[in-house]
Design an enzyme around this catalytic site. Structure first.
Site, mmCIF file in Angstrom:
data_model
loop_
_atom_site.group_PDB
_atom_site.id
_atom_site.type_symbol
_atom_site.label_atom_id
_atom_site.label_comp_id
_atom_site.label_asym_id
_atom_site.label_seq_id
_atom_site.Cartn_x
_atom_site.Cartn_y
_atom_site.Cartn_z
ATOM 1 N N SER A 145 -35.471 71.276 21.357
ATOM 2 C CA SER A 145 -34.365 71.638 22.246
ATOM 3 C C SER A 145 -34.627 73.032 22.826
ATOM 4 C CB SER A 145 -33.041 71.557 21.486
ATOM 5 O OG SER A 145 -31.945 71.587 22.366
ATOM 6 N N ASP A 300 -32.795 59.892 23.940
ATOM 7 C CA ASP A 300 -32.319 61.218 24.332
ATOM 8 C C ASP A 300 -31.843 61.199 25.786
ATOM 9 O OD1 ASP A 300 -31.894 63.921 24.811
ATOM 10 O OD2 ASP A 300 -33.743 64.574 23.833
ATOM 11 N N HIS A 329 -30.515 62.939 21.314
ATOM 12 C CA HIS A 329 -31.192 64.233 21.249
ATOM 13 C C HIS A 329 -31.234 64.784 19.822
ATOM 14 C CE1 HIS A 329 -32.643 68.101 22.561
ATOM 15 N NE2 HIS A 329 -31.563 68.718 22.087
#
EC number: 2.3.1.31
Length: 351
Positions: A145, A300, A329
């Protein structure tokens, strides 16, 4: 892992041109200190995500620690807390001496007066810590991320320092889709009248809970919610389980985070663009010299898997791996057996 604090002497200049004195960076390392020039351990640098902290054993328990994939006894493992975070590094919650018309006032948090922080600012602060520790080479940097943003940016900023890099569930430039989520979260914070009052770090608490609820939808997936938050009774009149879960997660974050730090970090996400000032994204990616592995998650919706394929196609020699998850995610935090299967051979090859 052991907690440390680094204080930068003098002014720290942000990419925006703003400066602050006495920049602080909280960071964790393996228990045994690093010995520059005489340390046989490989250096593993972990970059954390938005609301995590520098204790990677706390939020990546299955992968970091004694006997784990990132063995804190076998390797020298480092994780630094991002600028703008409330977990020890300088940010909106940090105390400073305020001034009014040149006169010193009381010590209070920066709140909304803290400079906007870019991903490059975060990496620059990490580089200060690297130099402070005497680390001349990072054998592997890994992040998911916004942690992936940092790892990617660092691989461009210091191409001769990073040997191997693992980028998980991230991209090379923030998308309009993601910025729309971030702006929605900022709007939620701003809609809380206590946020602008800046009277205490509890300001904007209701807005923070709402912002977290908005973000959580982007972190998860259709299948994930339907499999974990479905109603248990066939004759339910009003669905409420998923709603209760959203409120619970919002409160959980507001109990450990503050709205001002969260607001600041959403702007950090929106600053992400490795091509800025470098001739565009593809040109920037082409300068990376590290051996790179890019990992995407099939469910995701925040960072669709084609974004990781694009990164791998434009980083020289990079390899792409896809993992399967019903958790969207957040799979980068949860699918540790699949991550270990991909990363473990990279660590063995580095030994």
């Amino acid at each position: 892992m052991k907690l440390h604090e680094y204080i930068h002497e003098g002014l720290f200049r942000f990419e925006s041109g703003d400066t602050i004195e006495g920049l602080k960076v909280a960071y964790h390392t393996s228990e045994v200190a690093y010995c520059p020039g005489n340390d046989g351990r490989k250096v593993i640098w972990i970059c954390h995500a938005l609301t995590a902290n520098s204790d990677a054993e706390d939020w990546w328990t299955e992968l970091v620690g004694k006997g784990r994939l990132f063995d804190t006894e076998k390797y020298f493992v480092v994780c630094a807390n991002m600028l703008g975070s409330p977990y020890g590094s300088s940010g909106p919650s940090s105390l400073h001496i305020s001034r009014h018309k040149g006169q010193l006032q009381e010590m209070k948090p920066y709140y909304t007066e803290f400079p906007k922080v870019t991903v490059r600012d975060i990496v620059q602060a990490n580089i200060l810590v690297r130099k402070h520790l005497g680390i001349a080479k990072i054998d592997m940097i890994v992040g998911g991320s916004i942690g992936g943003f940092q790892a990617l940016e660092w691989s461009i900023m210091e191409p001769d320092i990073i040997s191997k890099a693992v980028f998980i569930a991230c991209n090379a430039r923030v998308t309009p889709w993601m910025t729309a989520y971030n702006e929605s979260q900022r709007m939620a914070l701003e809609a809380d009248p206590t946020f602008r009052e800046c009277r205490s770090l509890k300001g904007g608490e209701a807005g923070l809970r709402c912002a977290r609820s908005i973000a959580l939808i982007s972190y998860r997936s259709y299948e994930g919610y339907n499999s974990t938050q479905s109603e248990q009774q066939d004759d339910t009149l009003f669905a409420e389980r998923a709603g209760s879960y959203q409120r619970y997660q919002g409160k959980k974050l507001s109990d450990r985070f503050d709205a001002y730090s969260y607001y600041c970090l959403t702007w950090s996400v929106d600053s992400h663009n490795v091509g800025r000032g470098r001739g565009g994204v593809k040109a920037a990616l082409s300068t990376i010299r590290a051996e790179c592995t890019v990992i995407g998650i099939d469910s995701d919706c925040l960072f669709p898997i084609e974004e990781q394929r694009f990164m791998a196609e434009n980083i020289p020699g990079a390899k792409f791996h896809g993992i399967t998850s019903r958790f969207g995610h957040d799979g980068f935090l949860l699918e540790y057996p699949q991550l270990e299967e991909i990363i473990s051979p990279l660590l063995r090859n580095a030994e």
